[in-house]
Design a protein around this motif. Structure first.
Motif, mmCIF file in Angstrom:
data_model
loop_
_atom_site.group_PDB
_atom_site.id
_atom_site.type_symbol
_atom_site.label_atom_id
_atom_site.label_comp_id
_atom_site.label_asym_id
_atom_site.label_seq_id
_atom_site.Cartn_x
_atom_site.Cartn_y
_atom_site.Cartn_z
ATOM 1 N N ILE A 357 1.029 -1.042 0.552
ATOM 2 C CA ILE A 357 0.101 0.014 -0.068
ATOM 3 C C ILE A 357 1.102 1.519 -0.177
ATOM 4 O O ILE A 357 0.704 2.497 -0.285
ATOM 5 N N ALA A 358 1.660 1.176 0.937
ATOM 6 C CA ALA A 358 2.807 3.060 1.476
ATOM 7 C C ALA A 358 3.047 2.005 -0.354
ATOM 8 O O ALA A 358 3.922 3.709 -0.733
ATOM 9 N N ASN A 359 3.362 0.953 -1.007
ATOM 10 C CA ASN A 359 4.475 1.853 -2.333
ATOM 11 C C ASN A 359 3.746 2.250 -3.426
ATOM 12 O O ASN A 359 4.451 3.061 -4.338
ATOM 13 N N GLN A 360 2.636 1.636 -3.111
ATOM 14 C CA GLN A 360 1.526 2.331 -4.586
ATOM 15 C C GLN A 360 0.428 4.211 -3.680
ATOM 16 O O GLN A 360 0.974 4.969 -5.153
ATOM 17 N N LEU A 361 1.337 3.941 -2.949
ATOM 18 C CA LEU A 361 0.951 5.583 -2.865
ATOM 19 C C LEU A 361 1.964 6.365 -3.378
ATOM 20 O O LEU A 361 1.685 8.331 -3.368
ATOM 21 N N LEU A 362 2.997 5.950 -3.050
ATOM 22 C CA LEU A 362 4.233 6.981 -3.195
ATOM 23 C C LEU A 362 4.633 7.408 -4.673
ATOM 24 O O LEU A 362 4.762 8.382 -4.178
ATOM 25 N N PHE A 363 3.560 6.892 -5.506
ATOM 26 C CA PHE A 363 4.531 6.256 -6.790
ATOM 27 C C PHE A 363 3.721 7.400 -7.474
ATOM 28 O O PHE A 363 3.795 8.060 -8.623
ATOM 29 N N LEU A 364 2.157 6.871 -6.599
ATOM 30 C CA LEU A 364 1.292 8.077 -6.663
ATOM 31 C C LEU A 364 1.399 9.466 -6.925
ATOM 32 O O LEU A 364 0.803 10.483 -7.555
ATOM 33 N N GLU A 365 1.918 9.593 -5.822
ATOM 34 C CA GLU A 365 2.385 10.951 -5.202
ATOM 35 C C GLU A 365 3.556 11.327 -6.552
ATOM 36 O O GLU A 365 3.773 12.783 -6.432
ATOM 37 N N VAL A 366 4.616 10.855 -6.441
ATOM 38 C CA VAL A 366 5.573 10.910 -7.280
ATOM 39 C C VAL A 366 5.159 11.179 -8.616
ATOM 40 O O VAL A 366 5.320 11.914 -9.208
ATOM 41 N N GLU A 367 4.051 10.906 -9.397
ATOM 42 C CA GLU A 367 3.777 10.628 -10.422
ATOM 43 C C GLU A 367 2.502 12.146 -10.504
ATOM 44 O O GLU A 367 1.944 12.417 -11.616
ATOM 45 N N GLY A 368 2.295 12.628 -9.404
ATOM 46 C CA GLY A 368 1.195 13.884 -9.724
ATOM 47 C C GLY A 368 -0.082 12.921 -9.848
ATOM 48 O O GLY A 368 -0.605 14.101 -10.328
ATOM 49 N N LEU A 369 -0.576 12.434 -9.158
ATOM 50 C CA LEU A 369 -1.836 11.612 -9.601
ATOM 51 C C LEU A 369 -2.493 12.121 -8.516
ATOM 52 O O LEU A 369 -4.122 12.128 -8.743
ATOM 53 N N TYR A 373 -6.925 9.132 -7.173
ATOM 54 C CA TYR A 373 -6.757 8.095 -7.894
ATOM 55 C C TYR A 373 -6.978 6.612 -7.705
ATOM 56 O O TYR A 373 -7.240 5.812 -8.281
ATOM 57 N N VAL A 374 -7.166 6.037 -6.783
ATOM 58 C CA VAL A 374 -6.864 5.121 -6.271
ATOM 59 C C VAL A 374 -8.418 4.821 -5.975
ATOM 60 O O VAL A 374 -8.670 3.502 -6.641
ATOM 61 N N ASN A 378 -9.665 2.180 -11.401
ATOM 62 C CA ASN A 378 -10.838 1.399 -12.405
ATOM 63 C C ASN A 378 -11.486 1.961 -13.777
ATOM 64 O O ASN A 378 -12.096 1.816 -15.037
ATOM 65 N N ASP A 379 -12.252 2.541 -12.822
ATOM 66 C CA ASP A 379 -13.207 3.721 -14.334
ATOM 67 C C ASP A 379 -12.634 4.423 -15.291
ATOM 68 O O ASP A 379 -13.340 4.514 -16.531
ATOM 69 N N LEU A 380 -10.989 4.958 -14.919
ATOM 70 C CA LEU A 380 -10.642 5.488 -15.885
ATOM 71 C C LEU A 380 -10.020 4.065 -17.002
ATOM 72 O O LEU A 380 -9.984 5.199 -18.318
ATOM 73 N N ILE A 381 -9.602 3.152 -16.453
ATOM 74 C CA ILE A 381 -8.872 1.836 -17.806
ATOM 75 C C ILE A 381 -10.821 1.554 -17.954
ATOM 76 O O ILE A 381 -10.384 1.559 -19.116
#
Length: 423
Positions: A357-369, A373-374, A378-381
Motif C-alpha cells: 500500500i505504501a509503495n503504491q501511494l508513494l508512486f501516485l504522489e511521485v507521478e502527481g496523480l 486516483y486509487v 478502474n473507472d478510467l481504465i
C-alpha cells in the motif's frame, strides 16, 4: 482505504493509511534525484550512497549500527533508480520511538567512513563483474547507452569499472547533502499510527534535513533515431534481444490507452499477442514481453525476447510484423475487453500488505496523480475505448524507429537490413 493527507507543524506532508489491526508501521519515502544526479565521472554514486546507508551513522560505526538494527528489529532498504532515491522502513509500534530515532540519525548523520566505503566499493565492483556475464544485464545496459546517447539516462545506475573506483567518502557526503532535503521529499505511512503522532514524527525524522535540495538540471531525453541495432557478442547458445522506442509519458492523456495496449501486446503473459505469435504458434522463444517505462525525462516502450541464436532474425521479424499490424489495425474489441477485465480485477492485489500500500501511494504522489486516483483508476481504465487504443497504437508502434540490442551470437540478425544500421 481511508487515505489521509497529513501536514506536520514543520510543513512536511505525507499520505497516511491508518489501521491498527497489527502493531506495525510501514514508512515509504523518496527523494527526487536518483542516478541522473551522478556527476560526470562519478557514475554509480547514487547507487553507492544507498549501499552505505546502513554502514554507520551518528556515533555508531557499521558494526554498531547493524547491531542496533537487529536489536530494534527494523527493516530498512534504500534503493536508487534513474529519478529517485527510495527507502522502505518498517518497525514494530512498540519500538517506534527508538526506530524513528535511528532513521533520523541515518538521514542527518550518515558517516561514510573510509573503511566501510572501501568495503562497499569492493562489493559493487564484484557485482559489476557478475553483471558482465549476465546477458540480460548486458543487453539492458547496451540498450540504454544506445538509445539515450549523451543523456544521463545512458549511464549505468551501478556505475562502471572506470567510475566506481574514483568515488570517495566526500563524494558520498556531497550527494547526500545535495539530494536529501525537505523540499525534495515524498512520504507515505501505513499502519498502527494516528495522524497527530505521525505529524510529530515527520518533523522528528525529517526536520533536520536541509530545507532545499541542490539538484542539477536534467534535460528531457531525445531517443536516438531508429531503426538502429547493436550486437554484443557473447558465447552463449541463446541470444537476449532488447527492443524499444519512444513511449508515452505518464502525464500524457493517452497514457492509459497505451497502458491497456501494452497489456495486449506483451504485458499480458500468455494473453498477449507477442507470446501467442512468437512462442505458442512458432515455438521460437520461451518468453517474450513488453513494458512501458515512463521516466521523469523520457518515455520508453520496450520489449525483450530470449531465443536460440539461429532464431533471432525470425523472432525479430515476427515481432516487427505484429507491432506493425497492431499499429495499422489496432486490437480487437475482445482483446480490449479482456485487457480491461484483467487490469481492473488485478488492481486490488497491489494493496495486499502495508508495504505494498505504501509503495503504491508513494508512486501516485511521485507521478502527481493525487490521492483520489486509487478510487478513480478502474473507472478510467473502463473508459478507454477501442478508438483510443487504435489511436495510440498508430502513434507509438511504428517499427521504422526500433532501437535493438542483441547479446549472444545471432546467426542471421547481423545481415538483416530491416533491423537498421549497426551502431
Amino acid at each position: 482505504m481511508d487515505i489521509q493527507r497529513i501536514t506536520s507543524p514543520g510543513g512536511i506532508t505525507a499520505f497516511l493509511v491508518e489501521h491498527h489491526d497489527n502493531p506495525l508501521i510501514a514508512l515509504r519515502f523518496a527523494f527526487r534525484g536518483g542516478s541522473a544526479q551522478d556527476p560526470e565521472g562519478k557514475g554509480g554514486l547514487s547507487y553507492f550512497v544507498t549501499g552505505m546507508m546502513d554502514e554507520g551513522a551518528g556515533d555508531m560505526d557499521a558494526a554498531a549500527f547493524q547491531e542496533k538494527e537487529q536489536e530494534l528489529a527494523v527493516h530498512m532498504d534504500f534503493n536508487t533508480s534513474r529519478d529517485l532515491v527510495t527507502c522502505s522502513y518498517q518497525t514494530l509500534t512498540a519500538r517506534k520511538d527508538d526506530a524513528f530515532d535511528l532513521l533520523k540519525t541515518v538521514l542527518t548523520e550518515p558517516r561514510f567512513d573510509a573503511d566501510a566505503t572501501e568495503r562497499v566499493k569492493g562489493q559493487i565492483l564484484a557485482g559489476l563483474k557478475l553483471d558482465q556475464n549476465n546477458p540480460v544485464n548486458v543487453a539492458s545496459r547496451a540498450w540504454s547507452e544506445l538509445a539515450f546517447d549523451g543523456h544521463p539516462y545512458s549511464l549505468p545506475i551501478k556505475g562502471s569499472f572506470d567510475t566506481v573506483p574514483a568515488i570517495m567518502p566526500e563524494d558520498l557526503k556531497s550527494y547526500a547533502n545535495r539530494v536529501f532535503a525537505r523540499n525534495n521529499l515524498i512520504v507515505v505511512a501505513v499502519g498502527d499510527i494516528d495522524p497527530e503522532t505521525l505529524a510529530k514524527d515527520l518533523d522528528h525524522i525529517f526536520g533536520g534535513l536541509p530545507e532545499k535540495s541542490e539538484l542539477a538540471s536534467v534535460p528531457d531525453a531525445k531517443l536516438v533515431s531508429g531503426p538502429v541495432r547493436e550486437i554484443v557478442e557473447m558465447d552463449i547458445p541463446q541470444s537476449i534481444v532488447q527492443f524499444g522506442q519512444q513511449g508515452v509519458m505518464r502525464s500524457d492523456p493517452e497514457f492509459l490507452p497505451a497502458y491497456v495496449l501494452n497489456y495486449i501486446i506483451g504485458g499480458g503473459g500468455f494473453n498477449s499477442r507477442l507470446m501467442e505469435e512468437v512462442r505458442v504458434k512458432r515455438g521460437l522463444a520461451y518468453s517474450v514481453n513488453s513494458h512501458l517505462f515512463p521516466f521523469q525525462h523520457a518515455a520508453v516502450f520496450m520489449g525483450r525476447v530470449a531465443t536460440k541464436n539461429e532464431a533471432v532474425a525470425e523472432s525479430l521479424s515476427v515481432i516487427k510484423q505484429e507491432l506493425s499490424r497492431i499499429a495499422e489495425e489496432g486490437p480487437t474489441e475482445d482483446e480490449l475487453d479482456d485487457a480491461k477485465r484483467y487490469l481492473t480485477g488485478a488492481y486490488a492485489l497491489r494493496f495486499d500488505s502495508s508495504s505494498s500500500i505504501a509503495n503504491q501511494l508513494l508512486f501516485l504522489e511521485v507521478e502527481g496523480l493525487g490521492v483520489d486516483y486509487v478510487h478513480e483508476r478502474n473507472d478510467l481504465i473502463e473508459a478507454v475505448t477501442l478508438e483510443d487504443v487504435k489511436q495510440v497504437a498508430h502513434r507509438m508502434l511504428g517499427t521504422d524507429r526500433l532501437i535493438t540490442t542483441i547479446v549472444g551470437k545471432p546467426v542471421e540478425a547481423e545481415a538483416d537490413p530491416s533491423l537498421g544500421e549497426m551502431a
